[in-house]
Motif scaffolding. Structure first.
Motif, PDB file in Angstrom:
ATOM      1  N   LEU A 118       0.864  -1.185   0.000  1.00 37.26           N
ATOM      2  CA  LEU A 118       0.000   0.000   0.000  1.00 37.26           C
ATOM      3  C   LEU A 118       0.898   1.233   0.000  1.00 37.26           C
ATOM      4  O   LEU A 118       1.432   1.638   1.025  1.00 37.26           O
ATOM      5  N   LYS A 119       1.052   1.800  -1.186  1.00 39.31           N
ATOM      6  CA  LYS A 119       1.994   2.901  -1.360  1.00 39.31           C
ATOM      7  C   LYS A 119       1.487   4.173  -0.690  1.00 39.31           C
ATOM      8  O   LYS A 119       0.283   4.372  -0.545  1.00 39.31           O
ATOM      9  N   GLY A 120       2.415   5.015  -0.303  1.00 43.26           N
ATOM     10  CA  GLY A 120       2.049   6.270   0.331  1.00 43.26           C
ATOM     11  C   GLY A 120       3.071   6.673   1.366  1.00 43.26           C
ATOM     12  O   GLY A 120       4.207   6.210   1.349  1.00 43.26           O
ATOM     13  N   ALA A 121       2.645   7.535   2.263  1.00 45.76           N
ATOM     14  CA  ALA A 121       3.551   8.031   3.301  1.00 45.76           C
ATOM     15  C   ALA A 121       2.957   7.696   4.670  1.00 45.76           C
ATOM     16  O   ALA A 121       2.076   8.397   5.144  1.00 45.76           O
ATOM     17  N   PRO A 122       3.433   6.608   5.293  1.00 41.76           N
ATOM     18  CA  PRO A 122       4.446   5.678   4.794  1.00 41.76           C
ATOM     19  C   PRO A 122       3.817   4.528   4.004  1.00 41.76           C
ATOM     20  O   PRO A 122       2.642   4.223   4.166  1.00 41.76           O
ATOM     21  N   THR A 123       4.628   3.891   3.168  1.00 42.30           N
ATOM     22  CA  THR A 123       4.193   2.672   2.490  1.00 42.30           C
ATOM     23  C   THR A 123       4.131   1.539   3.504  1.00 42.30           C
ATOM     24  O   THR A 123       5.020   1.387   4.341  1.00 42.30           O
ATOM     25  N   VAL A 124       3.062   0.747   3.422  1.00 43.94           N
ATOM     26  CA  VAL A 124       2.875  -0.392   4.323  1.00 43.94           C
ATOM     27  C   VAL A 124       2.848  -1.660   3.481  1.00 43.94           C
ATOM     28  O   VAL A 124       2.148  -1.732   2.467  1.00 43.94           O
ATOM     29  N   ILE A 125       3.635  -2.649   3.897  1.00 44.19           N
ATOM     30  CA  ILE A 125       3.708  -3.930   3.194  1.00 44.19           C
ATOM     31  C   ILE A 125       3.100  -4.987   4.096  1.00 44.19           C
ATOM     32  O   ILE A 125       3.502  -5.117   5.263  1.00 44.19           O
ATOM     33  N   ALA A 126       2.138  -5.756   3.590  1.00 51.31           N
ATOM     34  CA  ALA A 126       1.453  -6.747   4.419  1.00 51.31           C
ATOM     35  C   ALA A 126       1.256  -8.047   3.656  1.00 51.31           C
ATOM     36  O   ALA A 126       1.159  -8.054   2.425  1.00 51.31           O
ATOM     37  N   SER A 127       1.200  -9.131   4.416  1.00 53.40           N
ATOM     38  CA  SER A 127       0.938 -10.452   3.829  1.00 53.40           C
ATOM     39  C   SER A 127      -0.401 -10.969   4.332  1.00 53.40           C
ATOM     40  O   SER A 127      -0.937 -10.477   5.330  1.00 53.40           O
ATOM     41  N   PRO A 128      -0.961 -11.981   3.672  1.00 55.27           N
ATOM     42  CA  PRO A 128      -2.234 -12.558   4.148  1.00 55.27           C
ATOM     43  C   PRO A 128      -2.128 -13.148   5.550  1.00 55.27           C
ATOM     44  O   PRO A 128      -3.150 -13.358   6.199  1.00 55.27           O
ATOM     45  N   ARG A 129      -0.909 -13.417   6.026  1.00 55.72           N
ATOM     46  CA  ARG A 129      -0.711 -13.940   7.382  1.00 55.72           C
ATOM     47  C   ARG A 129      -0.587 -12.822   8.410  1.00 55.72           C
ATOM     48  O   ARG A 129      -0.201 -13.054   9.549  1.00 55.72           O
ATOM     49  N   ALA A 130      -0.876 -11.583   7.979  1.00 56.36           N
ATOM     50  CA  ALA A 130      -0.870 -10.394   8.845  1.00 56.36           C
ATOM     51  C   ALA A 130       0.534  -9.906   9.181  1.00 56.36           C
ATOM     52  O   ALA A 130       0.687  -9.043  10.042  1.00 56.36           O
ATOM     53  N   GLU A 131       1.557 -10.443   8.505  1.00 59.65           N
ATOM     54  CA  GLU A 131       2.889  -9.843   8.638  1.00 59.65           C
ATOM     55  C   GLU A 131       2.808  -8.436   8.044  1.00 59.65           C
ATOM     56  O   GLU A 131       2.388  -8.274   6.901  1.00 59.65           O
ATOM     57  N   THR A 132       3.198  -7.440   8.809  1.00 63.04           N
ATOM     58  CA  THR A 132       3.019  -6.056   8.379  1.00 63.04           C
ATOM     59  C   THR A 132       4.257  -5.239   8.696  1.00 63.04           C
ATOM     60  O   THR A 132       4.730  -5.238   9.838  1.00 63.04           O
ATOM     61  N   TYR A 133       4.784  -4.560   7.674  1.00 67.91           N
ATOM     62  CA  TYR A 133       5.969  -3.717   7.852  1.00 67.91           C
ATOM     63  C   TYR A 133       5.689  -2.310   7.337  1.00 67.91           C
ATOM     64  O   TYR A 133       5.040  -2.127   6.305  1.00 67.91           O
ATOM     65  N   ILE A 134       6.212  -1.344   8.065  1.00 65.99           N
ATOM     66  CA  ILE A 134       6.093   0.066   7.700  1.00 65.99           C
ATOM     67  C   ILE A 134       7.445   0.525   7.173  1.00 65.99           C
ATOM     68  O   ILE A 134       8.487   0.311   7.823  1.00 65.99           O
ATOM     69  N   ASN A 135       7.443   1.126   6.010  1.00 66.57           N
ATOM     70  CA  ASN A 135       8.685   1.618   5.425  1.00 66.57           C
ATOM     71  C   ASN A 135       8.992   3.011   5.980  1.00 66.57           C
ATOM     72  O   ASN A 135       8.185   3.928   5.850  1.00 66.57           O
ATOM     73  N   PRO A 136      10.176   3.207   6.586  1.00 64.73           N
ATOM     74  CA  PRO A 136      10.456   4.480   7.250  1.00 64.73           C
ATOM     75  C   PRO A 136      11.226   5.484   6.408  1.00 64.73           C
ATOM     76  O   PRO A 136      11.576   6.557   6.893  1.00 64.73           O
ATOM     77  N   ILE A 137      11.498   5.153   5.160  1.00 70.89           N
ATOM     78  CA  ILE A 137      12.476   5.937   4.416  1.00 70.89           C
ATOM     79  C   ILE A 137      11.885   6.436   3.101  1.00 70.89           C
ATOM     80  O   ILE A 137      11.034   5.782   2.500  1.00 70.89           O
ATOM     81  N   GLY A 138      12.307   7.623   2.669  1.00 67.01           N
ATOM     82  CA  GLY A 138      11.800   8.226   1.448  1.00 67.01           C
ATOM     83  C   GLY A 138      11.469   9.685   1.689  1.00 67.01           C
ATOM     84  O   GLY A 138      11.622  10.209   2.789  1.00 67.01           O
ATOM     85  N   ASN A 139      10.995  10.365   0.656  1.00 68.95           N
ATOM     86  CA  ASN A 139      10.624  11.778   0.787  1.00 68.95           C
ATOM     87  C   ASN A 139       9.581  12.136  -0.274  1.00 68.95           C
ATOM     88  O   ASN A 139       9.177  11.288  -1.078  1.00 68.95           O
ATOM     89  N   SER A 140       9.155  13.405  -0.280  1.00 72.11           N
ATOM     90  CA  SER A 140       8.075  13.816  -1.178  1.00 72.11           C
ATOM     91  C   SER A 140       8.472  13.793  -2.645  1.00 72.11           C
ATOM     92  O   SER A 140       7.604  13.862  -3.524  1.00 72.11           O
ATOM     93  N   GLY A 141       9.769  13.679  -2.938  1.00 74.15           N
ATOM     94  CA  GLY A 141      10.204  13.567  -4.326  1.00 74.15           C
ATOM     95  C   GLY A 141       9.671  12.323  -5.012  1.00 74.15           C
ATOM     96  O   GLY A 141       9.610  12.248  -6.248  1.00 74.15           O
ATOM     97  N   LEU A 142       9.249  11.337  -4.200  1.00 69.38           N
ATOM     98  CA  LEU A 142       8.687  10.105  -4.771  1.00 69.38           C
ATOM     99  C   LEU A 142       7.281  10.320  -5.318  1.00 69.38           C
ATOM    100  O   LEU A 142       6.777   9.480  -6.061  1.00 69.38           O
ATOM    101  N   ALA A 143       6.652  11.422  -4.932  1.00 71.52           N
ATOM    102  CA  ALA A 143       5.274  11.685  -5.356  1.00 71.52           C
ATOM    103  C   ALA A 143       5.250  12.350  -6.720  1.00 71.52           C
ATOM    104  O   ALA A 143       4.838  13.493  -6.885  1.00 71.52           O
ATOM    105  N   SER A 144       5.729  11.621  -7.724  1.00 67.75           N
ATOM    106  CA  SER A 144       5.730  12.145  -9.092  1.00 67.75           C
ATOM    107  C   SER A 144       5.457  11.003 -10.061  1.00 67.75           C
ATOM    108  O   SER A 144       5.691   9.826  -9.748  1.00 67.75           O
ATOM    109  N   ALA A 145       4.974  11.350 -11.234  1.00 72.46           N
ATOM    110  CA  ALA A 145       4.596  10.340 -12.226  1.00 72.46           C
ATOM    111  C   ALA A 145       5.778   9.443 -12.566  1.00 72.46           C
ATOM    112  O   ALA A 145       6.901   9.917 -12.775  1.00 72.46           O
TER     113      ALA A 145
END
Length: 522
Positions: free
Chosen positions: A420-447
């Motif tokens: 699930l992309k965004g600020a922050p991006t969250v990565i999850a599995s069907p087994r409920a393993e869930t990680y929050i990505n702590p790194i990046g900046n607003s420069g990523l918000a471009s086409a």
């Protein structure tokens, strides 16, 4: 590292005192000392003028401990207590009395004019915000509002204890105002409000302070924050006798007239993270344009519609190619043309290898999310909030407010890994393993940024990294590219193709463990 809610952290504190027998004063002492250790990474503490703003709760108690340890290391310290010492209770009261016995200058007042005079006459180089803490909800009012505003207007370095005052520790929201910190030390485990926006934007640099609770007893479960060490362990080996078969084959099904760039960026990004071979299958009308852009990518011409999007007739061309691939990507720039949408629904059940559903392929499926049940192979979904909204019928705002909980819920519902992309991006599995990505900046918000990301994830999958780990590593490296680019670029000017240029540096930063070197030099 695990990330917790306010309630979970309170339960851990209570459990550690009642079950482990760690006194609350010990936890508070460790918290305060740890904060001073963080400050020492920024400043020579000798003769440093520090003003500590203490509330009447345990956050203020941490502030009193900080004052003692700063004094012991040579700093010049003053405290403003927003109330009277007789109003304090428990561990905060004990440490207030210790500060008084240590002859630290404590000003007990609720008068804004008095506080303003102290600011104007003391001229602190550092302000320690120990006012509210993570449990605060609502809007700061009256004197508290004015106190936060005078802190924010100061030229001093602002250091917040646990979370900038005014920010909700559970969701990162604030009302009317909050402290804008240069650095924040969160106690024991990070709180959701430290990493959810807008709170994350006001924390500055985030540090986690060890307060003495054994981590192997509490640092279990999800959600978690991805760390540099995690990514170092995930990165695939590169055997010296390897060949392009060793490092995997990627098939990318992408592009349409006007959207050849999406296809090109996904393809080159997969190669840049180490895939052995990348085939790019695109409508025949844009292949000539791709030939001139991509020297190292194998191009495959696909039958097309009259609008030069992928036709359903492309399936016969792709089936033998999919059998020779280790991972398939479908979606970047393919459009939602009706015949192309039919192509998506027809081809997905035929894919037998791991694959990634991205961009317009997600938009096609949004019309029938029950279709996920027909998919046999393991897959990854990479929606941004708009695409996720179309899949779930939730508003983008509610998605952003609840992304940590929504990602594992819908990963399980859809049956695939969810990025699930965004600020922050969250990565999850069907087994409920869930990680929050702590790194990046607003420069990523471009086409095009998402096209680079999906290529990076695919390239790692091709090297036999699990889909979940490839998603975590791809997202992290993608964000690291944006941060490394800031040495020569800025968040306004960063574009997707710039990210590709920094993929080698991001991998080198991880593999040479430069994050350890930077931490030791802080």
């Amino acid at each position: 590292m695990r990330i917790v809610t306010n309630r979970e952290m309170k339960e851990i504190d209570t459990w550690s005192m009642r079950t482990l027998g760690i006194a609350g004063t010990v936890l508070m002492e460790n918290a305060g000392r740890g904060c001073v250790n963080v400050l020492e990474q920024y400043f020579n503490l000798e003769n440093l003028k520090v003003l500590i703003i203490c509330g009447k709760g345990n956050n203020g108690g941490d502030g009193f401990v900080i004052a003692r340890h700063l004094q012991n290391r040579g700093a010049v310290v003053k405290i403003i207590l927003s109330g009277k010492g007789k109003e304090l209770r428990g561990d905060a009261l004990i440490n207030y009395k210790l500060a008084k016995k240590a002859h630290i200058d404590v000003h007990e007042t609720i008068q804004y004019t008095t506080m303003k005079t102290i600011f104007n006459t003391f001229h602190p180089a550092v302000i320690v915000d120990a006012l509210f803490g993570t449990g605060f909800t609502g809007a700061p009012r009256g004197m508290y509002y004015k106190l936060i505003e005078i802190m924010n207007r100061s030229d001093a370095f602002i250091f917040s204890v646990d979370i900038p005052s005014g920010i909700n520790g559970d969701n990162g929201h604030f009302e009317k105002t909050c402290v804008v910190a240069d650095a924040t030390a969160t106690m024991c485990l990070p709180k959701r409000g430290n990493y959810l926006y807008p709170g994350r934007a006001f924390c500055g640099d985030i540090y986690t302070v060890d307060i003495g609770i054994p981590y192997h007893l509490i640092d279990k479960g999800y959600p978690r924050v991805t760390t540099f060490e995690d990514i170092y362990r995930i990165m695939p080996l590169r055997p010296p006798d390897g060949n392009k078969g060793t490092f995997g084959h990627v098939l990318i099904i992408a592009g349409a007239r006007g959207f050849s760039g999406a296809a090109a960026m996904a393809a080159i990004s997969a190669l840049k993270v180490g895939a052995g071979l990348v085939r790019l299958a695109a409508p025949e009308g844009i292949v000539d344009a791709l030939e001139s852009k991509l020297l190292e990518v194998v191009k495959v011409s696909l039958p097309q519609t009259t609008e030069e999007t992928i036709s359903t007739e492309a399936i016969d061309v792709l089936i033998p190619l999919m059998k020779r691939s280790d991972v398939v990507v479908i979606g970047p720039g393919i459009t939602t043309h009706p015949e192309t949408a039919s192509f998506v629904f027809e081809i997905l059940p035929k894919i037998k290898v791991p694959f990634i559903i991205d961009a317009d392929a997600l938009n096609c499926i949004a019309h029938n999310v029950q279709f996920f049940k027909k998919i046999k192979a393991p897959f990854i979904l990479t929606p941004h909030p708009g695409e996720f909204s179309r899949l779930t019928h939730l508003t983008p705002q509610s998605i952003n407010d609840n992304r940590i909980d929504l990602a594992p819920k819908f990963s399980k519902k859809f049956g695939g890994i969810l990025v699930l992309k965004g600020a922050p991006t969250v990565i999850a599995s069907p087994r409920a393993e869930t990680y929050i990505n702590p790194i990046g900046n607003s420069g990523l918000a471009s086409a095009g940024s998402g096209d680079v990301l999906v290529g990076m994830i695919a390239g790692l999958c091709a090297q036999y990294v699990s889909l979940f780990d490839a998603s975590r590593a791809g997202v992290f490296l993608h964000g690291l590219c944006a941060e490394l680019a800031m040495e020569e670029n800025n968040e306004y000017s960063l574009i997707a193709s710039d990210l590709i240029d920094y993929i080698p540096q991001s991998i080198q930063y991880i593999m040479e463990r430069k994050f350890v070197e930077e931490k030791s030099n802080d």
